[in-house]
Design a protein around this motif. Sequence first.
Motif, PDB file in Angstrom:
ATOM      1  N   SER A   7      47.717  45.814  49.872  1.00 31.02           N
ATOM      2  CA  SER A   7      46.816  44.912  50.635  1.00 31.02           C
ATOM      3  C   SER A   7      47.602  43.895  51.182  1.00 31.02           C
ATOM      4  CB  SER A   7      45.646  44.486  49.785  1.00 31.02           C
ATOM      5  OG  SER A   7      46.057  43.776  48.783  1.00 31.02           O
ATOM      6  N   LEU A  10      47.334  37.326  50.109  1.00 31.31           N
ATOM      7  CA  LEU A  10      46.385  36.329  50.290  1.00 31.31           C
ATOM      8  C   LEU A  10      46.880  34.998  50.034  1.00 31.31           C
ATOM      9  CD1 LEU A  10      43.243  38.379  49.022  1.00 31.31           C
ATOM     10  CD2 LEU A  10      43.780  38.043  51.443  1.00 31.31           C
ATOM     11  N   VAL A  16      37.374  35.368  48.840  1.00 33.30           N
ATOM     12  CA  VAL A  16      37.120  36.773  49.544  1.00 33.30           C
ATOM     13  C   VAL A  16      35.488  37.181  50.019  1.00 33.30           C
ATOM     14  CG1 VAL A  16      39.196  37.431  48.804  1.00 33.30           C
ATOM     15  CG2 VAL A  16      37.105  37.905  47.258  1.00 33.30           C
ATOM     16  N   ARG A  17      34.789  36.390  49.624  1.00 29.44           N
ATOM     17  CA  ARG A  17      33.216  36.592  49.539  1.00 29.44           C
ATOM     18  C   ARG A  17      32.554  35.287  49.959  1.00 29.44           C
ATOM     19  NH1 ARG A  17      34.992  40.873  49.929  1.00 29.44           N
ATOM     20  NH2 ARG A  17      34.547  42.782  48.808  1.00 29.44           N
ATOM     21  N   LEU A 331      43.856  44.337  41.183  1.00 31.72           N
ATOM     22  CA  LEU A 331      43.475  43.818  42.434  1.00 31.72           C
ATOM     23  C   LEU A 331      42.449  44.146  43.278  1.00 31.72           C
ATOM     24  CD1 LEU A 331      44.801  42.405  44.953  1.00 31.72           C
ATOM     25  CD2 LEU A 331      46.221  44.536  45.653  1.00 31.72           C
ATOM     26  N   LYS A 332      41.984  45.301  43.179  1.00 25.17           N
ATOM     27  CA  LYS A 332      40.731  45.849  43.684  1.00 25.17           C
ATOM     28  C   LYS A 332      39.580  45.129  43.151  1.00 25.17           C
ATOM     29  CE  LYS A 332      38.163  49.656  45.332  1.00 25.17           C
ATOM     30  NZ  LYS A 332      37.919  51.220  45.693  1.00 25.17           N
ATOM     31  N   GLU A 335      39.347  41.727  44.419  1.00 23.90           N
ATOM     32  CA  GLU A 335      38.977  41.740  45.770  1.00 23.90           C
ATOM     33  C   GLU A 335      37.430  41.827  46.003  1.00 23.90           C
ATOM     34  OE1 GLU A 335      42.979  42.525  48.043  1.00 23.90           O
ATOM     35  OE2 GLU A 335      41.623  44.242  47.596  1.00 23.90           O
ATOM     36  N   VAL A 336      36.926  43.127  45.221  1.00 25.78           N
ATOM     37  CA  VAL A 336      35.547  43.661  45.593  1.00 25.78           C
ATOM     38  C   VAL A 336      34.743  43.229  44.389  1.00 25.78           C
ATOM     39  CG1 VAL A 336      34.495  45.834  45.405  1.00 25.78           C
ATOM     40  CG2 VAL A 336      36.742  45.801  46.556  1.00 25.78           C
ATOM     41  N   VAL A 344      41.123  35.627  44.805  1.00 23.97           N
ATOM     42  CA  VAL A 344      42.500  36.651  44.717  1.00 23.97           C
ATOM     43  C   VAL A 344      43.688  35.886  44.569  1.00 23.97           C
ATOM     44  CG1 VAL A 344      43.592  38.821  45.412  1.00 23.97           C
ATOM     45  CG2 VAL A 344      41.164  38.602  45.783  1.00 23.97           C
ATOM     46  N   SER A 349      48.967  40.753  44.375  1.00 18.68           N
ATOM     47  CA  SER A 349      49.426  41.627  45.380  1.00 18.68           C
ATOM     48  C   SER A 349      50.779  41.907  45.469  1.00 18.68           C
ATOM     49  CB  SER A 349      48.860  41.083  46.686  1.00 18.68           C
ATOM     50  OG  SER A 349      47.530  40.762  47.144  1.00 18.68           O
TER      51      SER A 349
END
Length: 491
Positions: A7, A10, A16-17, A331-332, A335-336, A344, A349
């Motif tokens: 990815s 960042l 991220v949201r 990491l995911k 992010e999610v 993040v 990363s």
Amino acid sequence: MAVAATSPSLGPFSPVRSPTKRRILQSRMAVRSTGTIVTPILIDLQKSCATPLPVLRHVADAMTDDMRAGLVCDGGSDLKMILSYVNSLPTGNENGLVYALDLGGTNFRVIRVQLGGKDERVVDTEFDQVAIPQELMYRTSEELFDFIASGLAKFAEKESGKFSLSPGRKREIGFTFSFPVKQTSIDSGILIKWTKGFAVSGTPGNCVVACLNEAMERQGLDMRVSALVNDTVATLAGARYWDDDVMVAVILGTGTNACYVERTDVIPKMHGHTSSGNTIINTEWGAFSNGLPLTEFDRDMDAASINPGEQIFEKTISGMYLGEIVRRVLLKMAEVDALFGGFVPEKLSTPFALMTPDVCSMQQDITSDLGVVGSILNNIFEVKSSIRARKTVVEVCDTIVKRGGRLAGAGIVGILQKMEQDSEGLIFGKRTVVAMDGGLYEHYPQYRKYLQDAVTELLGSDISKNVIIDHSKDGSGIGAALLAASNSKYA
């Protein structure tokens, strides 16, 4: 090892949201009674990594089948099943001064051994370890072997009076070379390919003993290689020197491999050789891939590696990769699932920023607030974590390590099954020792337990009590020296 990130990088704490999306996201998350944050990613990960008995049995049976196919002809399966040309193991009668050179990863070791025969066995040993500069892992064959020969020469110069060479003999070396080699004799072999992050030009397709001999000549070093062996073969020889029941050796460290004692009359690719003796087969089991429970994180890591599509078993069970798989999962989740509060950190990363020893340390954390976990996350990724996030991180670590240890156990059972089937029931009915070496096995108690649990589940308690998994620390170094002595040109 150069691996591309999956990815974009960042900012250190980039959101991220949006707040609204974060509320929606958090409504999808649950908290276990233990305080662990449960997310769809964690649930899917645990499901994909699950290794119930039917999965283990499939892996063990596939390992057995691939071993048979690899013994029929070269290229018959993922497993290379390389002939070692070690047709006799050390007996204890070996004597004299011998050296060993062990090249298996980012360091190489040189060892000096004085053998005293049946009565005294190993009289004395000395060793030194030299780190290989990272740039040499990508340079030329001549540069790498010149560096190794230089280290060997410096070590030989320090030989003290307590070591004595028999008159008329030259110093002989057992060369442990832990990369895939097509063995052509006990003291020669062609490098098939580099692994473990090495990409040295000019060596694949050439004899590695010739490369070392030429480098020693350039150093003015009067030595000769009398045995070329893989680290697993050397480990088996070193362990067998002390215990006649050793039949299998496994390395679980940065990389992984296994070898075992095979009957020569059940090896079709020996081209009609009908001897009833035994030899050691180097399986190169790191290339095994049949039926493994893989995740999106494994596939992404493999795709970004320098050898995509290769060494899948090694990438699933060995020390070089377990930490990287965990990092990709975290990491995911960051992010999610807003694992670290919706931000993040940039360093999350970075490929291979999280090493397997870090994962091990986090799993050993018994403090009430998982302070060790928090410190590791902060030191490596510069992230502040809640207790719930830390518990989730530990659960991710456990999921990846449990899969790795249990798959390694299934691989061992696959080898034992092959031996049992061809020995008319003589393996499972008696004491059989599997010699284990490597830092992953030695230093990671949870991994060891998961491995042993898988072996017991697959074999059952009555049979598994006869299978002894025994740690053989530094077996490959002494084993290479012993094989040099037992294959001495002056014997």
